[in-house]
Design an enzyme around this catalytic site. Structure first.
Site, mmCIF file in Angstrom:
data_model
loop_
_atom_site.group_PDB
_atom_site.id
_atom_site.type_symbol
_atom_site.label_atom_id
_atom_site.label_comp_id
_atom_site.label_asym_id
_atom_site.label_seq_id
_atom_site.Cartn_x
_atom_site.Cartn_y
_atom_site.Cartn_z
ATOM 1 N N HIS A 107 39.924 37.915 47.830
ATOM 2 C CA HIS A 107 39.007 37.921 47.010
ATOM 3 C C HIS A 107 39.032 36.142 46.692
ATOM 4 C CE1 HIS A 107 37.289 38.538 43.110
ATOM 5 N NE2 HIS A 107 38.208 37.923 42.711
ATOM 6 N N GLU A 130 34.633 41.705 27.560
ATOM 7 C CA GLU A 130 33.807 41.306 28.358
ATOM 8 C C GLU A 130 32.089 41.251 27.724
ATOM 9 O OE1 GLU A 130 33.451 40.839 33.024
ATOM 10 O OE2 GLU A 130 34.738 42.186 32.251
ATOM 11 N N ARG A 143 34.030 36.062 28.240
ATOM 12 C CA ARG A 143 34.861 36.428 29.207
ATOM 13 C C ARG A 143 34.053 36.396 30.632
ATOM 14 N NH1 ARG A 143 39.650 41.108 28.959
ATOM 15 N NH2 ARG A 143 40.215 40.733 31.152
ATOM 16 N N HIS A 189 31.808 38.228 45.096
ATOM 17 C CA HIS A 189 31.875 39.743 45.204
ATOM 18 C C HIS A 189 30.693 40.265 46.261
ATOM 19 C CE1 HIS A 189 33.392 40.387 40.695
ATOM 20 N NE2 HIS A 189 34.336 40.441 41.771
ATOM 21 N N HIS A 206 32.017 34.330 41.263
ATOM 22 C CA HIS A 206 31.998 35.600 41.508
ATOM 23 C C HIS A 206 30.925 36.490 41.887
ATOM 24 C CE1 HIS A 206 36.159 34.887 40.197
ATOM 25 N NE2 HIS A 206 36.433 36.293 40.216
ATOM 26 N N LYS A 224 42.961 32.048 30.151
ATOM 27 C CA LYS A 224 42.672 33.369 30.515
ATOM 28 C C LYS A 224 42.988 33.969 28.998
ATOM 29 C CE LYS A 224 42.037 37.567 32.695
ATOM 30 N NZ LYS A 224 42.310 38.524 33.816
ATOM 31 N N LYS A 269 43.264 44.405 31.513
ATOM 32 C CA LYS A 269 42.454 45.403 32.377
ATOM 33 C C LYS A 269 42.884 46.090 33.387
ATOM 34 C CE LYS A 269 38.518 42.633 33.040
ATOM 35 N NZ LYS A 269 37.114 42.468 33.976
ATOM 36 N N GLU A 284 41.599 31.311 42.465
ATOM 37 C CA GLU A 284 41.396 31.498 41.117
ATOM 38 C C GLU A 284 42.334 30.190 40.168
ATOM 39 O OE1 GLU A 284 39.536 34.197 39.752
ATOM 40 O OE2 GLU A 284 39.678 35.465 41.332
ATOM 41 N N ASN A 305 33.847 34.713 35.707
ATOM 42 C CA ASN A 305 33.280 35.001 36.907
ATOM 43 C C ASN A 305 32.533 33.906 37.481
ATOM 44 O OD1 ASN A 305 34.056 37.875 36.105
ATOM 45 N ND2 ASN A 305 31.912 38.281 35.101
ATOM 46 N N ARG A 314 49.352 60.325 27.203
ATOM 47 C CA ARG A 314 48.275 59.669 26.321
ATOM 48 C C ARG A 314 48.809 57.947 26.161
ATOM 49 N NH1 ARG A 314 48.051 64.595 23.907
ATOM 50 N NH2 ARG A 314 45.868 65.424 24.268
HETATM 51 N N1 LIG Z 1 43.082 43.465 36.191
HETATM 52 C C1 LIG Z 1 42.380 42.280 36.351
HETATM 53 O O1 LIG Z 1 42.072 41.825 35.173
HETATM 54 C C2 LIG Z 1 42.635 41.795 37.765
HETATM 55 C C3 LIG Z 1 41.940 40.675 38.119
HETATM 56 C C4 LIG Z 1 42.064 40.122 39.321
HETATM 57 C C5 LIG Z 1 42.400 40.837 40.466
HETATM 58 N N2 LIG Z 1 42.783 42.295 40.143
HETATM 59 C C6 LIG Z 1 43.264 43.045 41.022
HETATM 60 O O2 LIG Z 1 44.636 42.413 41.728
HETATM 61 C C7 LIG Z 1 44.447 42.993 43.100
HETATM 62 C C8 LIG Z 1 44.919 41.962 43.854
HETATM 63 O O3 LIG Z 1 46.293 41.505 43.562
HETATM 64 P P1 LIG Z 1 47.067 40.678 44.728
HETATM 65 O O4 LIG Z 1 46.558 39.775 45.402
HETATM 66 O O5 LIG Z 1 48.262 40.141 43.972
HETATM 67 O O6 LIG Z 1 47.574 41.849 45.788
HETATM 68 P P2 LIG Z 1 48.574 42.817 46.075
HETATM 69 O O7 LIG Z 1 49.022 43.501 44.967
HETATM 70 O O8 LIG Z 1 48.136 43.636 47.295
HETATM 71 O O9 LIG Z 1 49.888 41.786 46.675
HETATM 72 C C9 LIG Z 1 49.501 40.823 47.786
HETATM 73 C C10 LIG Z 1 50.291 41.023 48.650
HETATM 74 O O10 LIG Z 1 51.676 40.221 48.387
HETATM 75 C C11 LIG Z 1 52.669 41.001 48.421
HETATM 76 N N3 LIG Z 1 53.558 40.370 47.689
HETATM 77 C C12 LIG Z 1 53.534 40.284 46.123
HETATM 78 N N4 LIG Z 1 54.473 39.610 45.632
HETATM 79 C C13 LIG Z 1 55.030 39.145 46.726
HETATM 80 C C14 LIG Z 1 56.167 38.149 46.449
HETATM 81 N N5 LIG Z 1 56.763 37.442 45.350
HETATM 82 N N6 LIG Z 1 56.668 38.074 47.873
HETATM 83 C C15 LIG Z 1 56.212 38.535 48.947
HETATM 84 N N7 LIG Z 1 55.250 39.425 48.912
HETATM 85 C C16 LIG Z 1 54.796 39.698 47.556
HETATM 86 C C17 LIG Z 1 52.209 42.502 48.170
HETATM 87 O O11 LIG Z 1 53.273 43.459 48.816
HETATM 88 C C18 LIG Z 1 51.034 42.420 48.964
HETATM 89 O O12 LIG Z 1 51.313 42.825 50.403
HETATM 90 C C19 LIG Z 1 43.300 43.735 43.309
HETATM 91 O O13 LIG Z 1 43.238 45.228 43.446
HETATM 92 C C20 LIG Z 1 42.312 43.227 42.322
HETATM 93 O O14 LIG Z 1 41.248 44.298 41.811
HETATM 94 C C21 LIG Z 1 43.003 42.557 38.727
HETATM 95 ZN ZN LIG Z 2 38.373 36.787 40.442
#
Ligand SMILES: NC(=O)c1ccc[n+]([C@@H]2O[C@H](COP(=O)([O-])OP(=O)(O)OC[C@H]3O[C@@H](n4cnc5c(N)ncnc54)[C@H](O)[C@@H]3O)[C@@H](O)[C@H]2O)c1
Ligand SMILES: [Zn+2]
Length: 356
Positions: A264, A236, A240, A251, A247, A226, A144, A186, A244, A122
């Protein structure tokens, strides 16, 4: 120099700490936010290989009992199956509600470990240590957390804030270049919607070395935007949505190409340019704005022109977007760089923002 921001949401107040090299003595920082003994680090193979050992050693030297759960890198790991494995390993480690999870990785790890933390027993406390640029400026802030379902992204999740977000931009040096630029998409978005100064700053950066020497300030400014938006509108309903920008079309592009061809950030880049080009020609946005965005996108290796696909395909993908309510779409547009607003438009009018 340590930069500190404070996030104030109804449930709690917590810090975002930004400092190059903060990982070198991370146990010292963790001690300020966590007084019990047991920690489970959730990470992926890439990040573990690069930073896992030093991290565990440092935490252990502060007397913590440290466990590591490492998963396969990539979006496919943000699944219910991986989540189940995670719960099992947390139980194997004897984790209780008084213990701590550290989400140590990119956005995939942040979302997955954060959702596990929000639901395991929980809810147990967690700290975000984001390691990709996207995670450092976006996904680790705002609370999120989610996993994907086969039918779509982020369909199971919650709002669950960490005890702290700790950001060390030194780790970005090992980030593969495409991910670095993905995050820059971004960054440019934040500048467009709320920070003209940041936009100017980005415009005078000429190479990666200059980017890195300014990166802490860039991260700080993005996190601050942010933070501000999230504090005003955690769930949102209104403001918020400004986040987007780019986006709606972004998307749709990602979806049409099965999330394979474009990152992305790349898809959002095209979305920002196309929507601004259109809103400019409709007399909504100050003349010359799209050109400024285009120049910045080119500089950071990001695409601006949408690929040749049928407009109907894009429209269809937009229709399905979960963020669009009823017959309307909340479109984020710019008055000019740094000044954005939400325009509620009829879905059938969306086509005029796509036709070239
Ligand atoms: N929660 C939110 O508000 C929110 C907002 C935007 C995106 N997201 C989510 O984030 C995700 C994408 O995140 P991302 O782009 O970080 O992807 P990811 O976590 O897959 O990382 C990208 C790649 O970089 C590598 N990596 C990360 N840090 C590293 C470092 N310091 N050195 C070497 N390699 C490294 C990882 O192993 C991976 O292969 C998606 O699932 C998306 O939905 C969430
Ligand atoms: Zn985004």
């Amino acid at each position: 120099m340590l930069n500190k921001l404070e996030v104030n949401v109804p449930q709690k107040t917590y810090p975002i700490l930004i400092r190059k090299g903060i990982m070198e003595d991370i146990g010292y920082e963790i001690k300020k936010y966590y007084y019990n003994k047991k920690i489970t680090i959730v990470t992926d193979y890439n990040v573990e290989n690069l930073y896992g050992e030093g991290f565990v050693q440092n935490l252990s030297s502060y007397g913590y009992e440290v466990h590591t759960i490492s998963i396969r890198p990539g979006e496919n790991s943000k699944s219910i199956e991986t989540l189940t494995q995670l719960y099992n390993q947390l139980l194997d480690n004897g984790m209780t509600r008084r213990d701590l999870i550290i989400a140590f990785g990119g956005g995939v790890i942040g979302d997955l470990a954060g959702f596990a933390a929000s639901t395991f027993l929980r809810g147990i406390n967690y700290i975000q240590i984001p390691t990709s640029l996207l995670a450092q400026i976006d996904s680790s802030i705002g609370g999120k957390v989610a996993v994907n379902l086969p039918r779509g992204k982020n369909l199971v999740g919650s709002f669950y804030h960490p005890e702290a977000v700790i950001i060390d931009s030194n780790m970005l040096k090992t980030l593969p270049q495409r991910y670095l630029y993905d995050g820059m998409g971004e960054v440019i978005k934040y500048a467009c919607i709320k920070d003209k100064e940041l936009f100017k700053k980005l415009s005078i950066i000429n190479n990666e070395a200059e980017l890195f020497s300014n990166i802490d300030e860039i991260i700080y400014r993005c996190c601050n935007i942010k933070r501000e938006v999230v504090e005003k509108d955690e769930k949102e309903a209104g403001k918020r949505m400004l986040l987007n920008f780019g986006h709606t079309i972004g998307h749709a592009i990602e979806k049409v190409f099965n999330y394979e061809k474009y990152t992305h950030g790349e898809a959002v880049s095209m979305g920002m340019y196309v929507i601004t080009q259109k809103s400019e020609s409709l007399g909504i946005t100050k003349a010359g704005t799209a050109k400024l965005i285009k120049e910045l996108l080119i500089k950071f290796n990001l695409p601006y022109q949408i690929p040749k696909i049928r407009t109907e395909k894009l429209l269809e993908a937009i229709e399905l977007d979960k963020k669009s309510e009823s017959d309307f779409i909340n479109l984020v547009l710019l008055n000019e760089i740094g000044d954005s607003f939400i325009k509620k438009i009829d879905k059938k009018d969306m086509v005029q923002y796509l036709l070239t």
